[in-house]
Scaffold this active site. Structure first.
Site, PDB file in Angstrom:
ATOM      1  N   GLY A 103     -40.231  35.688  -3.156  1.00 46.79           N
ATOM      2  CA  GLY A 103     -40.670  37.050  -2.874  1.00 46.79           C
ATOM      3  C   GLY A 103     -40.215  38.031  -3.946  1.00 46.79           C
ATOM      4  O   GLY A 103     -39.785  37.623  -5.041  1.00 46.79           O
ATOM      5  N   SER A 106     -36.690  37.538  -5.534  1.00 48.55           N
ATOM      6  CA  SER A 106     -36.644  36.368  -6.417  1.00 48.55           C
ATOM      7  C   SER A 106     -37.339  36.661  -7.736  1.00 48.55           C
ATOM      8  O   SER A 106     -36.892  36.216  -8.808  1.00 48.55           O
ATOM      9  CB  SER A 106     -37.339  35.181  -5.746  1.00 48.55           C
ATOM     10  OG  SER A 106     -36.782  34.953  -4.479  1.00 48.55           O
ATOM     11  N   ILE A 127     -44.227  34.825   3.296  1.00 51.49           N
ATOM     12  CA  ILE A 127     -45.215  35.079   4.357  1.00 51.49           C
ATOM     13  C   ILE A 127     -45.573  36.561   4.435  1.00 51.49           C
ATOM     14  O   ILE A 127     -46.599  36.930   4.963  1.00 51.49           O
ATOM     15  CB  ILE A 127     -44.741  34.584   5.744  1.00 51.49           C
ATOM     16  CG1 ILE A 127     -43.463  35.297   6.187  1.00 51.49           C
ATOM     17  CG2 ILE A 127     -44.585  33.078   5.753  1.00 51.49           C
ATOM     18  CD1 ILE A 127     -43.152  35.112   7.669  1.00 51.49           C
ATOM     19  N   ASP A 128     -44.718  37.435   3.863  1.00 52.41           N
ATOM     20  CA  ASP A 128     -44.876  38.885   4.073  1.00 52.41           C
ATOM     21  C   ASP A 128     -46.059  39.512   3.338  1.00 52.41           C
ATOM     22  O   ASP A 128     -46.487  40.616   3.685  1.00 52.41           O
ATOM     23  CB  ASP A 128     -43.590  39.620   3.654  1.00 52.41           C
ATOM     24  CG  ASP A 128     -42.396  39.234   4.502  1.00 52.41           C
ATOM     25  OD1 ASP A 128     -42.609  38.656   5.586  1.00 52.41           O
ATOM     26  OD2 ASP A 128     -41.256  39.501   4.086  1.00 52.41           O
ATOM     27  N   ARG A 164     -51.620  44.782  32.950  1.00 55.86           N
ATOM     28  CA  ARG A 164     -50.298  44.695  32.324  1.00 55.86           C
ATOM     29  C   ARG A 164     -50.295  45.168  30.866  1.00 55.86           C
ATOM     30  O   ARG A 164     -51.345  45.181  30.212  1.00 55.86           O
ATOM     31  CB  ARG A 164     -49.807  43.244  32.365  1.00 55.86           C
ATOM     32  CG  ARG A 164     -49.597  42.764  33.778  1.00 55.86           C
ATOM     33  CD  ARG A 164     -49.128  41.338  33.831  1.00 55.86           C
ATOM     34  NE  ARG A 164     -48.524  41.060  35.134  1.00 55.86           N
ATOM     35  CZ  ARG A 164     -47.746  40.027  35.391  1.00 55.86           C
ATOM     36  NH1 ARG A 164     -47.487  39.152  34.453  1.00 55.86           N
ATOM     37  NH2 ARG A 164     -47.233  39.862  36.584  1.00 55.86           N
ATOM     38  N   GLY A 172     -42.699  40.265   8.745  1.00 53.93           N
ATOM     39  CA  GLY A 172     -43.409  41.011   7.697  1.00 53.93           C
ATOM     40  C   GLY A 172     -42.468  41.756   6.779  1.00 53.93           C
ATOM     41  O   GLY A 172     -42.899  42.448   5.853  1.00 53.93           O
ATOM     42  N   GLU A 224     -41.624  44.101  12.707  1.00 53.63           N
ATOM     43  CA  GLU A 224     -40.176  43.968  12.942  1.00 53.63           C
ATOM     44  C   GLU A 224     -39.346  45.099  12.335  1.00 53.63           C
ATOM     45  O   GLU A 224     -38.180  45.273  12.683  1.00 53.63           O
ATOM     46  CB  GLU A 224     -39.689  42.636  12.356  1.00 53.63           C
ATOM     47  CG  GLU A 224     -39.866  42.542  10.844  1.00 53.63           C
ATOM     48  CD  GLU A 224     -39.289  41.268  10.235  1.00 53.63           C
ATOM     49  OE1 GLU A 224     -38.440  40.621  10.864  1.00 53.63           O
ATOM     50  OE2 GLU A 224     -39.703  40.929   9.112  1.00 53.63           O
ATOM     51  N   GLN A 264     -43.229  31.913  13.083  1.00 56.55           N
ATOM     52  CA  GLN A 264     -44.320  32.321  12.175  1.00 56.55           C
ATOM     53  C   GLN A 264     -44.155  31.751  10.776  1.00 56.55           C
ATOM     54  O   GLN A 264     -45.091  31.722   9.994  1.00 56.55           O
ATOM     55  CB  GLN A 264     -44.335  33.855  12.027  1.00 56.55           C
ATOM     56  CG  GLN A 264     -44.663  34.591  13.288  1.00 56.55           C
ATOM     57  CD  GLN A 264     -44.172  36.032  13.231  1.00 56.55           C
ATOM     58  OE1 GLN A 264     -44.910  36.915  12.844  1.00 56.55           O
ATOM     59  NE2 GLN A 264     -42.932  36.275  13.609  1.00 56.55           N
TER      60      GLN A 264
HETATM   61  N1  LIG Z   1     -32.262  43.125  -7.360  1.00 52.35           N
HETATM   62  C1  LIG Z   1     -32.002  41.832  -7.612  1.00 52.35           C
HETATM   63  N2  LIG Z   1     -31.472  41.452  -8.784  1.00 52.35           N
HETATM   64  C2  LIG Z   1     -31.236  40.165  -9.053  1.00 52.35           C
HETATM   65  N3  LIG Z   1     -31.486  39.157  -8.199  1.00 52.35           N
HETATM   66  C3  LIG Z   1     -32.015  39.455  -7.019  1.00 52.35           C
HETATM   67  C4  LIG Z   1     -32.311  40.806  -6.645  1.00 52.35           C
HETATM   68  N4  LIG Z   1     -32.837  40.809  -5.404  1.00 52.35           N
HETATM   69  C5  LIG Z   1     -32.864  39.532  -5.010  1.00 52.35           C
HETATM   70  N5  LIG Z   1     -32.381  38.704  -5.957  1.00 52.35           N
HETATM   71  C6  LIG Z   1     -32.238  37.240  -5.913  1.00 52.35           C
HETATM   72  O1  LIG Z   1     -33.392  36.669  -5.264  1.00 52.35           O
HETATM   73  C7  LIG Z   1     -32.994  36.001  -4.055  1.00 52.35           C
HETATM   74  C8  LIG Z   1     -34.064  36.166  -3.030  1.00 52.35           C
HETATM   75  O2  LIG Z   1     -34.256  37.546  -2.761  1.00 52.35           O
HETATM   76  P1  LIG Z   1     -34.572  38.041  -1.279  1.00 52.35           P
HETATM   77  O3  LIG Z   1     -33.522  37.505  -0.372  1.00 52.35           O
HETATM   78  O4  LIG Z   1     -34.763  39.499  -1.361  1.00 52.35           O
HETATM   79  O5  LIG Z   1     -35.911  37.277  -0.897  1.00 52.35           O
HETATM   80  P2  LIG Z   1     -37.345  37.425  -1.562  1.00 52.35           P
HETATM   81  O6  LIG Z   1     -37.422  36.616  -2.804  1.00 52.35           O
HETATM   82  O7  LIG Z   1     -37.657  38.875  -1.693  1.00 52.35           O
HETATM   83  O8  LIG Z   1     -38.262  36.711  -0.490  1.00 52.35           O
HETATM   84  P3  LIG Z   1     -38.556  37.144   1.032  1.00 52.35           P
HETATM   85  O9  LIG Z   1     -38.514  38.648   1.084  1.00 52.35           O
HETATM   86  O10 LIG Z   1     -39.885  36.592   1.300  1.00 52.35           O
HETATM   87  O11 LIG Z   1     -37.498  36.486   1.847  1.00 52.35           O
HETATM   88  C9  LIG Z   1     -31.656  36.634  -3.700  1.00 52.35           C
HETATM   89  O12 LIG Z   1     -30.895  35.769  -2.893  1.00 52.35           O
HETATM   90  C10 LIG Z   1     -31.055  36.827  -5.055  1.00 52.35           C
HETATM   91  O13 LIG Z   1     -30.563  35.599  -5.555  1.00 52.35           O
HETATM   92  O1  LIG Z   2     -34.567  33.960   7.136  1.00 51.63           O
HETATM   93  P1  LIG Z   2     -33.888  35.285   7.131  1.00 51.63           P
HETATM   94  O2  LIG Z   2     -32.917  35.410   6.011  1.00 51.63           O
HETATM   95  O3  LIG Z   2     -33.319  35.633   8.449  1.00 51.63           O
HETATM   96  O4  LIG Z   2     -34.994  36.381   6.807  1.00 51.63           O
HETATM   97  C1  LIG Z   2     -35.996  36.770   7.675  1.00 51.63           C
HETATM   98  C2  LIG Z   2     -36.977  37.598   6.916  1.00 51.63           C
HETATM   99  O5  LIG Z   2     -37.561  36.816   5.931  1.00 51.63           O
HETATM  100  C3  LIG Z   2     -38.973  36.926   5.996  1.00 51.63           C
HETATM  101  O6  LIG Z   2     -39.421  35.831   6.742  1.00 51.63           O
HETATM  102  C4  LIG Z   2     -39.561  36.866   4.636  1.00 51.63           C
HETATM  103  O7  LIG Z   2     -39.244  35.653   4.063  1.00 51.63           O
HETATM  104  C5  LIG Z   2     -39.254  38.187   6.739  1.00 51.63           C
HETATM  105  O8  LIG Z   2     -40.531  38.184   7.298  1.00 51.63           O
HETATM  106  C6  LIG Z   2     -38.111  38.145   7.735  1.00 51.63           C
HETATM  107  O9  LIG Z   2     -37.775  39.407   8.170  1.00 51.63           O
END
Ligand SMILES: Nc1ncnc2c1ncn2[C@@H]1O[C@H](COP(=O)(O)OP(=O)(O)OP(=O)(O)O)[C@@H](O)[C@H]1O
Ligand SMILES: O=P(O)(O)OC[C@H]1O[C@](O)(CO)[C@@H](O)[C@@H]1O
Length: 339
Positions: A103, A106, A127-128, A164, A172, A224, A264
């Site tokens: 996401g 990452s 998924i978002d 109901r 999301g 959410e 989901q």
């Molecule tokens: N601002 C940032 N700078 C550097 N690395 C980051 C940053 N934000 C996130 N990361 C790295 O990316 C990983 C995943 O980020 P995050 O937990 O936000 O999920 P995501 O990739 O946005 O996916 P999702 O939102 O679908 O769960 C983090 O654990 C971290 O290692």
């Molecule tokens: O698995 P975790 O870290 O509880 O994160 C849940 C969040 O991750 C997401 O599934 C995105 O990956 C969001 O929709 C949800 O709010």
């Protein structure tokens, strides 16, 4: 141009159906490139041994939501020192390009790694569906299908016992893509999303109106992350209960809840996600062969495109305008856009 020999792939952040299809798409174009994967996202680069993909039967795995590569949220890429360790480890293994499936967080890390000397390519997998530069992210269509399946069943019990009010809380993250698409495809009456204001009083009067005119039932889909008094923290669940309570006080009727949660995100990918993932995986390899890095593979107008990671991480993806317009016309949304 130096021929690229070795690529590593990781999945990072929340998992999503379709991970194996990305890998399947990559391997079928493997020719002169060695493809490795690390389990456990960015942490896996530091703490685990690479897996060589030629050894794995991806054809069968392609249809499964049980991923060959596991994901994680990790602290390492958030600091310069952590990123330097990741780059050092990848270079020591002779990796030319890192493919990051994940996401926005990452992809932000992938952008920083590219800037700091490790060429990366991103693939939008969450998924978002909240990533700028791509119409769809891998996993989104499957998640919407999960919501719609639940709504179909809900319609039936609601029809069988009319009068109901039902409230369904969906994932999301900080965006309402899943809620909006799920609510429209699943025939919900009201949808509550973070991009629009929502006054319990307005929701309550809309519910009364629907109950009076249709004389059957009301189904509400709630994102959410629609907190008004504090910031949403990923993984938070229960805001629909708070909103439901206010509605109960205003109407004097019970609100019946379902919080869908992780259901989901798990399970096998729908064909739409498998096909998207296959094409993105294949296109990523093709792009690397053409010397590209610092981009995300996006999906626009029925084809894969390259979008600079810098643009991806500095822009917010808007809701689908057509879906929003329909939801507003149908008075499923009662509120104004939050700027
Ligand atoms: N601002 C940032 N700078 C550097 N690395 C980051 C940053 N934000 C996130 N990361 C790295 O990316 C990983 C995943 O980020 P995050 O937990 O936000 O999920 P995501 O990739 O946005 O996916 P999702 O939102 O679908 O769960 C983090 O654990 C971290 O290692
Ligand atoms: O698995 P975790 O870290 O509880 O994160 C849940 C969040 O991750 C997401 O599934 C995105 O990956 C969001 O929709 C949800 O709010």
């Amino acid at each position: 141009m130096k021929p690229i020999k070795r690529i590593a792939v990781i999945v990072s952040g929340g998992d999503a159906p379709g991970i194996n299809s990305v890998l399947f798409g990559m391997i079928s174009k493997n020719n002169d490139i060695e493809i490795y994967g690390f389990n456990g996202g960015y942490d896996g680069i530091l703490n685990s041994e690479p897996i060589y993909f030629k050894d794995i039967n991806l054809r069968q795995a392609n249809v499964s939501g049980n991923s060959i590569l596991q994901t994680s949220r990790s602290a390492a890429p958030r600091t310069k020192e952590g990123r330097a360790k990741i780059i050092k480890r990848l270079k020591s293994l002779g990796i030319d390009t890192l493919i990051v499936c994940g996401g926005d967080g990452s992809l932000k890390a992938a952008e920083l790694l590219t800037e700091e000397g490790m060429p990366c390519l991103g693939i939008p997998l969450t998924i978002d569906n909240d990533i700028y530069g791509t119409e769809f992210t891998i996993g989104y269509n499957t998640a919407v299908k999960r919501v719609v399946d639940v709504l179909y069943n809900l319609h039936q019990t609601a029809h069988n016992m009319p009068g109901r009010i039902f409230m369904v809380e969906v994932f999301g993250g900080k965006s309402g893509h899943i809620a909006l698409a799920g609510a429209l495809a699943g025939g919900a009456d009201i949808v509550i999303i973070p991009e629009m204001t929502r006054r319990p009083e307005d929701i309550a009067s809309r519910i009364k109106e629907i109950l009076k005119s249709k004389n059957d039932y009301v189904i509400i889909v709630c994102s959410e992350s629609v907190y008004d008094t504090r910031d949403y923290i990923p993984g938070d669940q229960g805001i629909s209960m708070e909103i439901g309570k206010k509605i109960e006080e205003l109407i004097g009727m019970r609100v019946r809840h379902s919080v869908l949660g992780y259901f989901q995100r798990g399970g096998d990918p729908d064909p739409a996600d498998s096909l998207l993932a296959l094409q993105m995986g294949s296109f990523a390899i093709e792009s690397i062969k053409n010397g590209k890095s610092g981009y995300m593979v996006g999906w626009n107008h029925h084809r894969c495109v390259l979008v600079p990671l810098s643009k991806v991480v500095s822009n917010r993806k808007e809701l689908d305008n057509n879906l929003l317009k329909i939801a507003l016309e149908k008075e499923m949304i009662i509120g104004n856009e939050i700027m």
